[in-house]
Design an enzyme around this catalytic site. Structure first.
Site, PDB file in Angstrom:
ATOM      1  N   LYS A 170      65.723  19.314  64.294  1.00  0.00           N
ATOM      2  CA  LYS A 170      66.669  20.408  64.006  1.00  0.00           C
ATOM      3  C   LYS A 170      65.922  21.660  63.544  1.00  0.00           C
ATOM      4  CE  LYS A 170      70.082  22.940  62.571  1.00  0.00           C
ATOM      5  NZ  LYS A 170      70.935  23.675  63.474  1.00  0.00           N
ATOM      6  N   CYS A 185      71.439  30.194  59.553  1.00  0.00           N
ATOM      7  CA  CYS A 185      70.405  29.172  59.764  1.00  0.00           C
ATOM      8  C   CYS A 185      68.994  29.727  59.866  1.00  0.00           C
ATOM      9  CB  CYS A 185      70.731  28.398  61.042  1.00  0.00           C
ATOM     10  SG  CYS A 185      72.246  27.464  60.891  1.00  0.00           S
TER      11      CYS A 185
HETATM   12  N1  NAD Z   1      76.976  28.098  59.767  1.00  0.00           N
HETATM   13  C1  NAD Z   1      76.184  27.747  60.793  1.00  0.00           C
HETATM   14  O1  NAD Z   1      76.056  28.506  61.762  1.00  0.00           O
HETATM   15  C2  NAD Z   1      75.484  26.399  60.797  1.00  0.00           C
HETATM   16  C3  NAD Z   1      74.990  25.897  62.003  1.00  0.00           C
HETATM   17  C4  NAD Z   1      74.332  24.664  62.008  1.00  0.00           C
HETATM   18  C5  NAD Z   1      74.165  23.978  60.815  1.00  0.00           C
HETATM   19  N2  NAD Z   1      74.653  24.492  59.654  1.00  0.00           N
HETATM   20  C6  NAD Z   1      74.447  23.721  58.429  1.00  0.00           C
HETATM   21  O2  NAD Z   1      75.681  23.106  58.061  1.00  0.00           O
HETATM   22  C7  NAD Z   1      75.747  22.968  56.633  1.00  0.00           C
HETATM   23  C8  NAD Z   1      77.057  23.554  56.147  1.00  0.00           C
HETATM   24  O3  NAD Z   1      77.054  24.928  56.472  1.00  0.00           O
HETATM   25  P1  NAD Z   1      78.381  25.783  56.573  1.00  0.00           P
HETATM   26  O4  NAD Z   1      78.058  26.971  57.405  1.00  0.00           O
HETATM   27  O5  NAD Z   1      79.556  24.946  56.931  1.00  0.00           O
HETATM   28  O6  NAD Z   1      78.519  26.252  55.044  1.00  0.00           O
HETATM   29  P2  NAD Z   1      79.771  26.970  54.371  1.00  0.00           P
HETATM   30  O7  NAD Z   1      79.211  27.703  53.202  1.00  0.00           O
HETATM   31  O8  NAD Z   1      80.584  27.683  55.368  1.00  0.00           O
HETATM   32  O9  NAD Z   1      80.656  25.749  53.862  1.00  0.00           O
HETATM   33  C9  NAD Z   1      80.249  24.817  52.932  1.00  0.00           C
HETATM   34  C10 NAD Z   1      81.474  24.295  52.181  1.00  0.00           C
HETATM   35  O10 NAD Z   1      81.008  23.325  51.254  1.00  0.00           O
HETATM   36  C11 NAD Z   1      81.778  23.485  50.066  1.00  0.00           C
HETATM   37  N3  NAD Z   1      81.050  22.891  48.955  1.00  0.00           N
HETATM   38  C12 NAD Z   1      80.044  23.410  48.210  1.00  0.00           C
HETATM   39  N4  NAD Z   1      79.648  22.521  47.293  1.00  0.00           N
HETATM   40  C13 NAD Z   1      80.397  21.421  47.459  1.00  0.00           C
HETATM   41  C14 NAD Z   1      80.462  20.166  46.806  1.00  0.00           C
HETATM   42  N5  NAD Z   1      79.630  19.866  45.811  1.00  0.00           N
HETATM   43  N6  NAD Z   1      81.393  19.288  47.223  1.00  0.00           N
HETATM   44  C15 NAD Z   1      82.245  19.583  48.232  1.00  0.00           C
HETATM   45  N7  NAD Z   1      82.230  20.752  48.885  1.00  0.00           N
HETATM   46  C16 NAD Z   1      81.317  21.650  48.514  1.00  0.00           C
HETATM   47  C17 NAD Z   1      81.948  24.987  49.933  1.00  0.00           C
HETATM   48  O11 NAD Z   1      83.042  25.304  49.099  1.00  0.00           O
HETATM   49  C18 NAD Z   1      82.174  25.393  51.386  1.00  0.00           C
HETATM   50  O12 NAD Z   1      83.543  25.415  51.726  1.00  0.00           O
HETATM   51  C19 NAD Z   1      74.484  23.657  56.080  1.00  0.00           C
HETATM   52  O13 NAD Z   1      73.481  22.719  55.858  1.00  0.00           O
HETATM   53  C20 NAD Z   1      74.076  24.570  57.227  1.00  0.00           C
HETATM   54  O14 NAD Z   1      72.680  24.848  57.221  1.00  0.00           O
HETATM   55  C21 NAD Z   1      75.326  25.662  59.616  1.00  0.00           C
END
Ligand code: NAD
Length: 457
Positions: free
Chosen positions: A225, A279
């Protein structure tokens, strides 16, 4: 029911009979769409998020407005009773599988897993025998084995791969089209044991038509990844570096790349204002941190980050030089930035390199307006921009126009309106074209100075 011990055939039969419940921890940009794909695969889904407002929103059947198709899906699954959001973790007691989709990021260029750590502590308190846990958040090498496994075991008193299963399956999706990507891209899957690998692959295989890429260890999946992100970052940095050389040399990067890319092994990327998003600016540091802990010097990865991070400053320099040539100081100049999303054709203005440029310009005394044909005004204002709802309003009284994001819609709008819009621009007149979108001769014919990233004078 011990999900991670079920054969793939039994697992699928249970899924078909509607007997399985999935928990999704973190209902953000990735977690909420994942919850929808699991509902579609046959799970009853319990989403958990610490954000109360978000939980209420989901339970009202509302998703993220700028995410294609998500609103309709959330509405469908919530109203059919297949998806319900919660703020507490107790609901995990009823779940057979738990997907972990909480944020991971780099803070001051160091990996920060504090949110993941805290979520695993809460999950661990409700972990039960037979459960399968699937980490989806992006992490650096060994984080699944050390942090996630370690915390889940410690909090639950259970043992991974004896009492519960643990798999890792990173997300490959881009905001704006997450549902489409989740359902069509191949998903990498790894397990701490073959049983977890098979169970997770069977489940994830039901959510994508792209198939599952099973790998031999979670370490492989973690690095794969990150390697995807680093590949993009390094190649964009290479393009940016060559673009700067082209500027000095007085040639056009587009022409150089077009010629070079006729060689079958050459795939030069596109230079521009910089790299944004959730990312790429973060994830390379996950790999760097691990490399440094092993006394390696990942200099190429770090250099690529630095090159890409420097591009907004380079654009600032083009603006200052261009304005100087027009006999104008940056202080007091009116500047219109066209485009604010973090990447082309996206409506998401978060994590955009435009923000740094905007702040630098403001700090230097410029009056800056921002227009983006795709990003809603409200979202632009939430980012702190002085935003305008039309191209015409944004460029009115501007001394300088910065084409900051190469949206197809913006290109079309500029092509359609260039002459009319530019008439409204105040002298002295400058265009800074970060993505070489405009025809320099046409712009100059209209009486403008022209500067571009990667296009020499
Ligand atoms: N956004 C992208 O384009 C993308 C793409 C691929 C991978 N990712 C990965 O996916 C993962 C999530 O990213 P995202 O974009 O969805 O983030 P985001 O910030 O949009 O969402 C994360 C959610 O997790 C919640 N959260 C935080 N702490 C928490 C806890 N202790 N318990 C429960 N919920 C909690 C937050 O309130 C939020 O709603 C990350 O590791 C990111 O690197 C993101």
């Amino acid at each position: 029911m011990s999900v991670f011990e079920l054969s793939p055939a039994d697992l699928l039969a249970h899924l078909r009979d509607g007997k399985l419940r999935a928990g999704v921890v973190g209902l953000g940009r990735m977690g909420l769409p994942i919850a929808c794909t699991l509902a579609e695969a046959g799970f009853s889904v319990s989403g958990i998020d610490v954000n109360e407002e978000l939980v209420s929103m989901v339970n009202l059947g509302v998703g993220f407005e700028d995410e294609a198709g998500l609103n309709d899906e959330v509405k469908k699954w919530v109203s059919s009773g297949k998806l319900r959001a919660h703020t507490g973790f107790e609901v995990l007691k009823e779940c057979d599988v738990v997907f972990i989709v909480v944020p991971t990021k780099a803070v001051n260029r160091r990996a920060d897993y504090s949110t993941l750590y805290s979520a695993c502590k809460d999950i661990g308190s409700y972990l039960k025998r037979g459960m399968l846990t699937v980490l989806c958040s992006t992490v650096g090498p060994l984080v699944t084995e050390r942090i996630v496994k370690g915390v889940l075991e410690e909090r639950s008193g259970l043992r991974a791969e004896v009492d519960f299963g643990l798999a890792y399956s990173p997300i490959r999706a881009t905001s704006g089209r997450v549902l489409r990507d989740l359902r069509s891209y191949p998903r990498i899957v790894a397990g701490l044991s073959v049983r977890s690998l098979e169970a997770a692959s069977t489940i994830i295989g039901q959510t994508t038509s792209g198939g599952v890429v099973k790998v031999s260890s979670v370490r492989v999946a973690e690095v794969a990844k990150l390697a995807e992100n680093v590949y993009r970052d390094v190649n964009i940095a290479l393009a940016n570096e060559i673009a700067l050389i082209c500027e000095k040399l007085g040639v056009d990067y587009n022409e150089v790349a077009h010629a070079a890319n006729t060689q079958p092994f050459c795939h030069l990327h596109v230079p521009g204002l910089g790299v944004g998003g959730h990312c790429i600016p973060h994830n390379p540091y996950f790999l760097v941190d691990y490399a440094i802990s092993e006394d390696l010097k990942p200099s190429l990865i770090v250099t690529a980050r630095n090159v890409n991070d420097a591009m907004p400053r380079h654009t600032l320099k083009l603006i200052i030089d261009g304005l100087n040539e027009c006999g104008k100081d940056i202080r007091g100049s009116h500047i219109a930035i066209l485009g604010a999303a973090f990447k082309p054709d996206s409506a998401d203005p978060r994590y955009s390199p435009v923000k740094g440029l905007f702040e630098d310009l403001r700090m230097m005394g410029a009056k800056v307006k921002v227009y983006d044909p795709l990003v809603p005004l409200k979202a632009l204002r939430e980012q702190g921009y002085s935003a305008r709802g039309s191209l015409e309003e944004a460029v009115r009284r501007a001394n300088c126009i910065v084409v900051a994001v190469p949206h197809v819609a913006l290109k079309k709008e500029l092509e359609d309106k260039l002459e009319r819009v530019l008439e409204a621009v105040k002298a002295p007149r400058l265009i800074v074209d970060c993505w070489r979108m405009l025809d320099p001769d046409a712009v100059r014919r209209l009486g403008f100075k022209y500067r571009a990233v990667g296009r020499g004078l």
